[in-house]
Design a protein around this motif. Structure first.
Motif, PDB file in Angstrom:
ATOM      1  N   SER A  53      47.037  49.897  62.173  1.00 21.84           N
ATOM      2  CA  SER A  53      48.057  50.376  63.170  1.00 21.84           C
ATOM      3  C   SER A  53      47.427  50.433  64.593  1.00 21.84           C
ATOM      4  O   SER A  53      46.088  50.219  64.648  1.00 21.84           O
ATOM      5  N   ARG A 195      52.747  52.174  57.916  1.00 23.77           N
ATOM      6  CA  ARG A 195      52.087  51.582  59.364  1.00 23.77           C
ATOM      7  C   ARG A 195      53.538  51.376  60.091  1.00 23.77           C
ATOM      8  O   ARG A 195      53.658  51.682  61.370  1.00 23.77           O
ATOM      9  N   GLN A 261      63.472  53.153  56.624  1.00 28.83           N
ATOM     10  CA  GLN A 261      64.534  52.421  57.456  1.00 28.83           C
ATOM     11  C   GLN A 261      64.279  50.927  57.669  1.00 28.83           C
ATOM     12  O   GLN A 261      63.396  50.632  57.382  1.00 28.83           O
ATOM     13  N   HIS A 298      69.914  61.529  71.898  1.00 30.32           N
ATOM     14  CA  HIS A 298      69.183  61.326  70.754  1.00 30.32           C
ATOM     15  C   HIS A 298      67.788  60.993  71.133  1.00 30.32           C
ATOM     16  O   HIS A 298      67.815  59.791  71.897  1.00 30.32           O
ATOM     17  N   ASN A 301      63.929  56.440  70.458  1.00 30.16           N
ATOM     18  CA  ASN A 301      63.385  55.147  71.038  1.00 30.16           C
ATOM     19  C   ASN A 301      63.704  54.943  72.627  1.00 30.16           C
ATOM     20  O   ASN A 301      64.851  55.016  72.895  1.00 30.16           O
ATOM     21  N   ASN A 331      60.327  61.696  67.463  1.00 29.25           N
ATOM     22  CA  ASN A 331      61.680  61.912  67.063  1.00 29.25           C
ATOM     23  C   ASN A 331      61.619  63.173  66.564  1.00 29.25           C
ATOM     24  O   ASN A 331      60.904  63.287  65.484  1.00 29.25           O
TER      25      ASN A 331
HETATM   26  N1  CO8 Z   1      50.916  49.023  64.639  1.00 29.54           N
HETATM   27  C1  CO8 Z   1      50.763  47.866  65.030  1.00 29.54           C
HETATM   28  N2  CO8 Z   1      51.573  47.011  64.547  1.00 29.54           N
HETATM   29  C2  CO8 Z   1      52.722  47.267  64.176  1.00 29.54           C
HETATM   30  C3  CO8 Z   1      52.961  48.527  63.627  1.00 29.54           C
HETATM   31  C4  CO8 Z   1      51.827  49.496  64.057  1.00 29.54           C
HETATM   32  N3  CO8 Z   1      52.047  50.752  63.635  1.00 29.54           N
HETATM   33  N4  CO8 Z   1      54.155  48.682  62.990  1.00 29.54           N
HETATM   34  C5  CO8 Z   1      54.679  47.571  63.010  1.00 29.54           C
HETATM   35  N5  CO8 Z   1      53.922  46.566  63.516  1.00 29.54           N
HETATM   36  C6  CO8 Z   1      53.994  45.376  63.673  1.00 29.54           C
HETATM   37  C7  CO8 Z   1      54.812  44.685  62.425  1.00 29.54           C
HETATM   38  O1  CO8 Z   1      53.998  44.294  61.510  1.00 29.54           O
HETATM   39  C8  CO8 Z   1      55.497  43.417  63.220  1.00 29.54           C
HETATM   40  O2  CO8 Z   1      54.676  42.360  63.202  1.00 29.54           O
HETATM   41  P1  CO8 Z   1      54.959  40.770  63.163  1.00 29.54           P
HETATM   42  O3  CO8 Z   1      55.927  40.431  64.354  1.00 29.54           O
HETATM   43  O4  CO8 Z   1      53.841  39.983  62.944  1.00 29.54           O
HETATM   44  O5  CO8 Z   1      55.884  40.685  61.804  1.00 29.54           O
HETATM   45  C9  CO8 Z   1      55.725  43.863  64.609  1.00 29.54           C
HETATM   46  O6  CO8 Z   1      54.656  44.866  64.954  1.00 29.54           O
HETATM   47  C10 CO8 Z   1      56.994  44.448  64.901  1.00 29.54           C
HETATM   48  O7  CO8 Z   1      57.286  45.292  63.814  1.00 29.54           O
HETATM   49  P2  CO8 Z   1      58.884  45.903  63.763  1.00 29.54           P
HETATM   50  O8  CO8 Z   1      59.976  44.812  63.523  1.00 29.54           O
HETATM   51  O9  CO8 Z   1      58.723  46.868  62.574  1.00 29.54           O
HETATM   52  O10 CO8 Z   1      58.939  46.859  65.053  1.00 29.54           O
HETATM   53  P3  CO8 Z   1      59.981  47.162  66.057  1.00 29.54           P
HETATM   54  O11 CO8 Z   1      59.803  46.582  67.265  1.00 29.54           O
HETATM   55  O12 CO8 Z   1      61.446  47.062  65.436  1.00 29.54           O
HETATM   56  O13 CO8 Z   1      59.858  48.472  66.307  1.00 29.54           O
HETATM   57  C11 CO8 Z   1      60.865  50.718  65.550  1.00 29.54           C
HETATM   58  C12 CO8 Z   1      59.969  49.560  65.295  1.00 29.54           C
HETATM   59  C13 CO8 Z   1      60.124  51.312  66.866  1.00 29.54           C
HETATM   60  C14 CO8 Z   1      60.984  51.755  64.644  1.00 29.54           C
HETATM   61  C15 CO8 Z   1      62.062  50.174  65.996  1.00 29.54           C
HETATM   62  O14 CO8 Z   1      62.496  49.431  65.106  1.00 29.54           O
HETATM   63  C16 CO8 Z   1      63.018  51.156  66.202  1.00 29.54           C
HETATM   64  O15 CO8 Z   1      62.976  52.047  67.028  1.00 29.54           O
HETATM   65  N6  CO8 Z   1      64.316  50.992  65.676  1.00 29.54           N
HETATM   66  C17 CO8 Z   1      65.330  51.852  65.881  1.00 29.54           C
HETATM   67  C18 CO8 Z   1      65.664  52.986  64.689  1.00 29.54           C
HETATM   68  C19 CO8 Z   1      64.835  54.196  65.078  1.00 29.54           C
HETATM   69  O16 CO8 Z   1      64.820  54.685  66.033  1.00 29.54           O
HETATM   70  N7  CO8 Z   1      64.560  54.832  63.979  1.00 29.54           N
HETATM   71  C20 CO8 Z   1      63.957  56.291  64.133  1.00 29.54           C
HETATM   72  C21 CO8 Z   1      64.335  57.043  62.832  1.00 29.54           C
HETATM   73  S1  CO8 Z   1      66.169  57.066  62.736  1.00 29.54           S
HETATM   74  C22 CO8 Z   1      66.851  57.802  63.738  1.00 29.54           C
HETATM   75  O17 CO8 Z   1      66.269  58.506  64.689  1.00 29.54           O
HETATM   76  C23 CO8 Z   1      68.301  57.370  64.100  1.00 29.54           C
HETATM   77  C24 CO8 Z   1      68.433  56.101  65.077  1.00 29.54           C
HETATM   78  C25 CO8 Z   1      69.643  55.712  65.353  1.00 29.54           C
HETATM   79  C26 CO8 Z   1      70.724  55.709  64.184  1.00 29.54           C
HETATM   80  C27 CO8 Z   1      71.967  54.996  64.201  1.00 29.54           C
HETATM   81  C28 CO8 Z   1      73.276  55.365  64.249  1.00 29.54           C
HETATM   82  C29 CO8 Z   1      74.474  54.886  64.760  1.00 29.54           C
END
Ligand code: CO8
Length: 374
Positions: A53, A195, A261, A298, A301, A331
């Motif tokens: 990570s 991760r 998720q 909320h 992000n 969060n």
């Molecule tokens: N360290 C390093 N690299 C990482 C890590 C890490 N910890 N995790 C993932 N990576 C890498 C992945 O492997 C991937 O690599 P590659 O491009 O080579 O495949 C790259 O980074 C991108 O990974 P992701 O696609 O998983 O990363 P995102 O850019 O999508 O970011 C988030 C992840 C931050 C979780 C993002 O998807 C997000 O915020 N999504 C919104 C949902 C949310 O906030 N969820 C939180 C809990 S649920 C909630 O609170 C409710 C939200 C809204 C509900 C909707 C109701 C209508």
């Protein structure tokens, strides 16, 4: 019909903090240990190694810098990777009740109320410690509140849905005042070994006192309107619930038993749903974007909040108009928008309008339009 108002809020913040750097060191140690343990399977191509990570990724993807937790040592121990919370006997307060008491006392003090003046308790949270008896009934008993209590779960929208339930009861006259509490032990539901999501959550508890506006003892917030929406989705799901009590590798280790998720999909879907919801709620109340002094969203992000703020305001919100707390708390599920409201509303003046808006699993969206009085 009576007009409901928010007259006090309180926040319980756990003392222990995990920074992104600390979290990443622990995760990477866990990954190295697992990769060494399964070196043969990895070399044979039977298993993918767990990648490291990165603190830079966490901050740029989410805006989170640290999180408060109830137990730091368990989460950061690569042999454990979950909070270790002391089991409670049936005759002592549960973890959620204990958090709730602290936040509730602060909210009651802010409202200038004694607990015996409250008519009902709602405990609204994503992450429940047990099925029954309801945590709300335990909180009610611990605070010496007559009347009744019940628990609710609408994931990250639990607090706004709880405010709507409380406001509706006050409007109808079935109760005069409600204590609505959101003890969120997110750390016990998070898969700290994954991760993709290990950085997302923190622990906290918020509390809100609602009563008839005519009974408010000081400055307060008139609830001009509430609006709730749900739409089924499996993109955020948890099939089990509270607390992994065993050590890593010693349990039935199904990944679906903790928070899961499809983050990308959620991100894409949430912005239009929430923006449309807020636009429709504002239109129904005759509220223009220019009337809105503050948005308490909320806290999941930062990029998602920036996009929603821009859509709702019709421009990039000025600093302070859409306060974020996720950099400090991560969060905290249903409590996030209430922390923002509690910590960033004191400076607002008589007649100023603001909107609390939550969004979460379900999907669920809840909005509360407020006007400051006093
Ligand atoms: N360290 C390093 N690299 C990482 C890590 C890490 N910890 N995790 C993932 N990576 C890498 C992945 O492997 C991937 O690599 P590659 O491009 O080579 O495949 C790259 O980074 C991108 O990974 P992701 O696609 O998983 O990363 P995102 O850019 O999508 O970011 C988030 C992840 C931050 C979780 C993002 O998807 C997000 O915020 N999504 C919104 C949902 C949310 O906030 N969820 C939180 C809990 S649920 C909630 O609170 C409710 C939200 C809204 C509900 C909707 C109701 C209508």
């Amino acid at each position: 019909m009576y007009a409901p108002a928010i007259t006090g809020t309180g926040v319980f913040t756990p003392e222990e903090v995990i920074t992104n750097d600390e979290l990443v060191v622990a995760f990477n140690a866990y990954a190295d240990r697992m990769n060494a343990e399964h070196a043969a399977a990895i070399a044979a191509g039977e298993m993918e190694p767990i990648p490291h990570s990165s603190a830079d990724f966490i901050f740029s993807a989410s805006g989170i810098e640290q999180r408060h937790v109830l137990n730091k040592s368990g989460v950061l121990d690569p042999e454990i990777m979950h909070p270790v919370l002391r089991p409670r006997a049936d005759d002592e307060p549960g973890v959620m009740a204990e958090m709730a008491l602290d936040a509730a006392r602060k909210a009651l003090a802010a409202a200038g109320r004694e607990s015996h003046e409250i008519g009902a308790v709602i405990v609204a949270a994503s992450n429940h410690e047990r099925a029954y008896p309801a945590i709300a009934v335990e909180v009610q008993q611990l605070l010496g509140i007559e009347g009744f209590g019940f628990d609710m779960n609408v994931a990250c929208s639990s607090a706004t849905f709880g405010i709507q339930a409380a406001a509706d009861m006050i409007r109808s006259g079935s109760v005069k005042s409600v204590l609505m509490v959101n003890p969120e032990i997110c750390s016990a539901h998070l898969e700290w070994r994954d991760r993709d999501c290990h950085f997302i959550f923190g622990d906290v508890c918020t509390a809100v006192v609602l009563e008839r506006a005519e009974d408010a003892k000081g400055a307060h917030w008139d609830v001009l309107g509430t609006r709730c929406l749900t739409q089924f989705s499996n993109n955020i799901r948890n099939n089990n619930g509270f607390l992994r009590r065993t050590r890593v590798g010693q349990m039935e280790d199904r990944r679906d038993m903790q928070f899961m998720q499809n983050g990308r999909k959620v991100f894409r879907e949430v912005v239009p749903i929430v923006s449309e919801h807020l636009g429709a709620h504002m239109a129904a109340l005759g509220v223009e974007a220019a009337d809105v002094k503050r948005l308490w969203l909320h806290q999941a992000n930062k990029t998602m909040n920036d996009l929603i703020g821009k859509k709702v305001m019709g421009r990039v919100p000025e600093p302070g108009e859409q306060p974020n707390i996720l950099q400090d708390y991560a969060n905290t599920s249903s409590a996030g928008s209430i922390i923002a409201f509690s910590q960033f509303s004191e400076d607002m003046g008589d007649g100023d309008l603001g909107i609390i808006c939550s969004f979460g699993a379900g999907y669920s969206v809840g909005s509360v339009v407020l006007r400051k009085v006093g």
